[in-house]
Write a protein that holds these residues in place. Structure first.
Motif, PDB file in Angstrom:
ATOM      1  N   THR A 121     -11.186 -73.002 -46.155  1.00 54.31           N
ATOM      2  CA  THR A 121     -10.852 -71.478 -45.436  1.00 54.31           C
ATOM      3  C   THR A 121      -9.583 -71.481 -45.301  1.00 54.31           C
ATOM      4  O   THR A 121      -8.667 -72.501 -45.195  1.00 54.31           O
ATOM      5  N   ASP A 122      -9.104 -70.172 -44.556  1.00 51.56           N
ATOM      6  CA  ASP A 122      -7.885 -69.937 -44.224  1.00 51.56           C
ATOM      7  C   ASP A 122      -7.251 -70.961 -43.110  1.00 51.56           C
ATOM      8  O   ASP A 122      -6.238 -71.333 -43.037  1.00 51.56           O
ATOM      9  N   ARG A 140      -3.640 -69.671 -48.158  1.00 53.79           N
ATOM     10  CA  ARG A 140      -4.278 -69.235 -47.042  1.00 53.79           C
ATOM     11  C   ARG A 140      -4.510 -67.758 -47.301  1.00 53.79           C
ATOM     12  O   ARG A 140      -5.721 -67.022 -46.835  1.00 53.79           O
ATOM     13  N   LYS A 141      -3.532 -67.001 -47.914  1.00 57.71           N
ATOM     14  CA  LYS A 141      -3.746 -65.519 -48.426  1.00 57.71           C
ATOM     15  C   LYS A 141      -4.902 -65.485 -49.590  1.00 57.71           C
ATOM     16  O   LYS A 141      -5.905 -64.640 -49.445  1.00 57.71           O
ATOM     17  N   ILE A 144      -8.124 -65.886 -47.627  1.00 59.71           N
ATOM     18  CA  ILE A 144      -8.798 -64.775 -46.989  1.00 59.71           C
ATOM     19  C   ILE A 144      -9.384 -63.773 -47.824  1.00 59.71           C
ATOM     20  O   ILE A 144     -10.397 -63.061 -47.589  1.00 59.71           O
ATOM     21  N   TYR A 145      -8.514 -63.484 -49.012  1.00 62.53           N
ATOM     22  CA  TYR A 145      -9.138 -62.466 -49.993  1.00 62.53           C
ATOM     23  C   TYR A 145     -10.538 -62.966 -50.364  1.00 62.53           C
ATOM     24  O   TYR A 145     -11.423 -62.125 -50.608  1.00 62.53           O
ATOM     25  N   GLN A 147     -12.615 -64.736 -48.829  1.00 65.27           N
ATOM     26  CA  GLN A 147     -13.728 -64.759 -47.597  1.00 65.27           C
ATOM     27  C   GLN A 147     -14.154 -63.142 -47.764  1.00 65.27           C
ATOM     28  O   GLN A 147     -15.160 -63.002 -47.223  1.00 65.27           O
ATOM     29  N   ASP A 148     -13.158 -62.384 -47.714  1.00 69.60           N
ATOM     30  CA  ASP A 148     -13.108 -60.791 -47.655  1.00 69.60           C
ATOM     31  C   ASP A 148     -14.105 -60.330 -48.738  1.00 69.60           C
ATOM     32  O   ASP A 148     -14.341 -59.132 -48.613  1.00 69.60           O
ATOM     33  N   SER A 156     -12.712 -54.222 -50.801  1.00 67.34           N
ATOM     34  CA  SER A 156     -12.287 -55.669 -50.854  1.00 67.34           C
ATOM     35  C   SER A 156     -11.638 -56.334 -52.066  1.00 67.34           C
ATOM     36  O   SER A 156     -11.035 -57.605 -52.023  1.00 67.34           O
TER      37      SER A 156
END
Length: 445
Positions: A121-122, A140-141, A144-145, A147-148, A156
């Motif tokens: 995860t981030d 991290r980026k 996040i992409y 996960q979203d 998204s």
């Protein structure tokens, strides 16, 4: 034996038992036979005396290893992704009521000679020592992409059509270095080779989401779960299920010869002078050797330890993936470890497997890098087995043959074979939309 069945299943390996259960639940009349006097076939579970007999002949195991009956050593040990397809199959068939699961402590990856927890995860990306400061931010980026990302919400997608854009292009967009790509592709998305990089990115993104969602499910150190007393409980759970739905199980059925008509279609199975008729035959490769081809070999080491694996936070249960690039090999290496926390060994003892697709005839040398991670070992059994795939046309001969078990220490490839066979046998996809809360797992006490 009854005259006529919809399906006769030969062999009580994990794949055959799952299919038998699924077909029984669908209302088909199933006869399930095995030439052995025990459940599990190649994927059986052995106590210490049986393990010794299999690999060391008539010698007796030393007393300092503890009681034989406290060992439940799975010959094809594989962890289950908590939200993965196998758990959904178990819920779909209600076999979960026969099993108790427990979360697996750790999921690790080998990188540049060291073992690291797999960040999924981030938040974990920022904490991880696997990457430098700037690489952490880039990873991290991406997390996040992922996960979203919602397939049904174009907002998204950030302008990326993941059905067309390759995984390589997505990783390049986020500027990830080779080491990060390596652990994401092999230890998170669980690809077994690098071919995925030039495939559409949607599959890798779905796999990354599955890993992160499974990890969040039990708040443990890994996304995996494993049954108490090991996988040997699974075939027996499916045998019970099949019986509830009117299926028949028979062990110790010698020979089990598949019968074919003049057009090459199977119509039944003969054992001990009796022939049971059927519309379809499902089996593992050993029952129809003329309809399979050898596609590789698995090299493995089965080890008994008196301590947890070094550098895994004293985890009682753990998976370590060693990506092929890190080893200068053509295939990944896998380390599986479990202990008394899952009731598969006496207290203070640990069972570890090191496995890979064999590239030589010398498992001792080939598995050395994985073995070196274990620390001191009480006993080691080295083993190699051939992998087979079916060559037949199942529409022409009504025979549905599973592939042999691969070297992975997780179920993701195994269950895909089961789902593919189910679709071929029934002509429909299995509906895996189930209430995942029906399979609970206890975390570490």
């Amino acid at each position: 034996m009854d005259d006529e069945y919809d399906v006769i299943v030969l062999g009580t390996g994990l794949k055959e038992c799952i299919l038998s259960g699924l077909l029984s639940v669908d209302g088909l009349k199933v006869l399930h036979m095995d030439r052995n006097d025990y459940y599990g076939g190649e994927s059986t579970s052995l106590n210490l005396v049986q393990l010794w007999k299999r690999f060391k002949g008539d010698a007796k195991p030393p007393e300092n290893l503890g009681s034989s009956k406290d060992y439940n050593v799975d010959m094809v040990p594989k962890f289950m992704m908590a939200n993965g397809a196998l758990v959904r199959v178990l819920i779909h068939t209600s076999v979960t009521k026969y099993l108790n699961f427990k979360a697996v402590d750790g999921s690790f990856v080998y990188n540049n000679g060291k073992v690291y927890k797999v960040p999924a995860t981030d938040v974990e990306a920022l904490k991880s020592t696997l990457m430098g400061l700037f690489e952490k931010r880039r990873a991290r980026k991406l997390f996040i992409y992922v996960q979203d990302y919602d397939e049904n919400d174009p907002r998204s997608h950030e302008g990326l059509d993941l059905n067309k854009v390759t995984t390589r292009e997505v990783f390049a967009k986020y500027g990830l270095d080779d080491n990060t790509v390596d652990f994401i592709g092999h230890a998170l998305a669980l690809h077994t080779n690098d071919g995925y990089l030039d495939q559409p990115a949607i599959e890798t993104v779905k796999r990354m989401k599955l890993y992160a969602e499974s990890l969040a499910r039990f708040q443990g150190g890994s996304p995996y779960i494993y049954p108490l007393y090991g996988l040997g409980e699974l075939p027996q759970g499916f045998a019970r299920l099949s019986a509830v739905y009117g299926g028949t199980y028979m062990l110790s059925k010698s020979e089990c010869k598949v019968e074919f008509d003049k057009n090459g279609k199977s119509y039944g199975v003969t054992s001990e002078g009796e022939t049971a008729k059927c519309k379809k035959v499902v089996c593992d490769p050993s029952y129809l050797p003329d309809k399979v081809k050898k596609v590789g070999r698995v090299a493995r080491a089965i080890c008994i330890l008196s301590h947890p694996i070094t550098n895994t936070n004293n985890s009682d249960s753990v998976q370590i993936i060693l990506p092929q690039k890190q080893l200068g090999r053509n295939s990944d290496m896998y380390v599986f470890c479990c202990s008394s926390s899952h009731s598969i060994a006496p207290k203070g003892k640990y069972i570890a497997f090191v496995s890979t697709e064999a590239e030589t005839n010398n498992p001792e040398v080939e598995l050395k890098l994985g073995m070196d991670l274990l620390g001191p070992v009480d006993v080691t059994f080295f083993d190699m087995y051939d992998r087979y795939e079916p060559t037949n046309n199942s529409e022409a001969d009504n025979c549905f043959i599973s592939t042999s078990y691969d070297a992975t220490t997780h179920f993701e490839s195994t269950v895909q074979d089961v789902l593919s066979l189910y679709q071929k046998i029934t002509g429909k996809e299995l509906d895996l939309s189930v209430d995942l809360s029906a399979a609970s797992a206890t975390a570490e006490e």
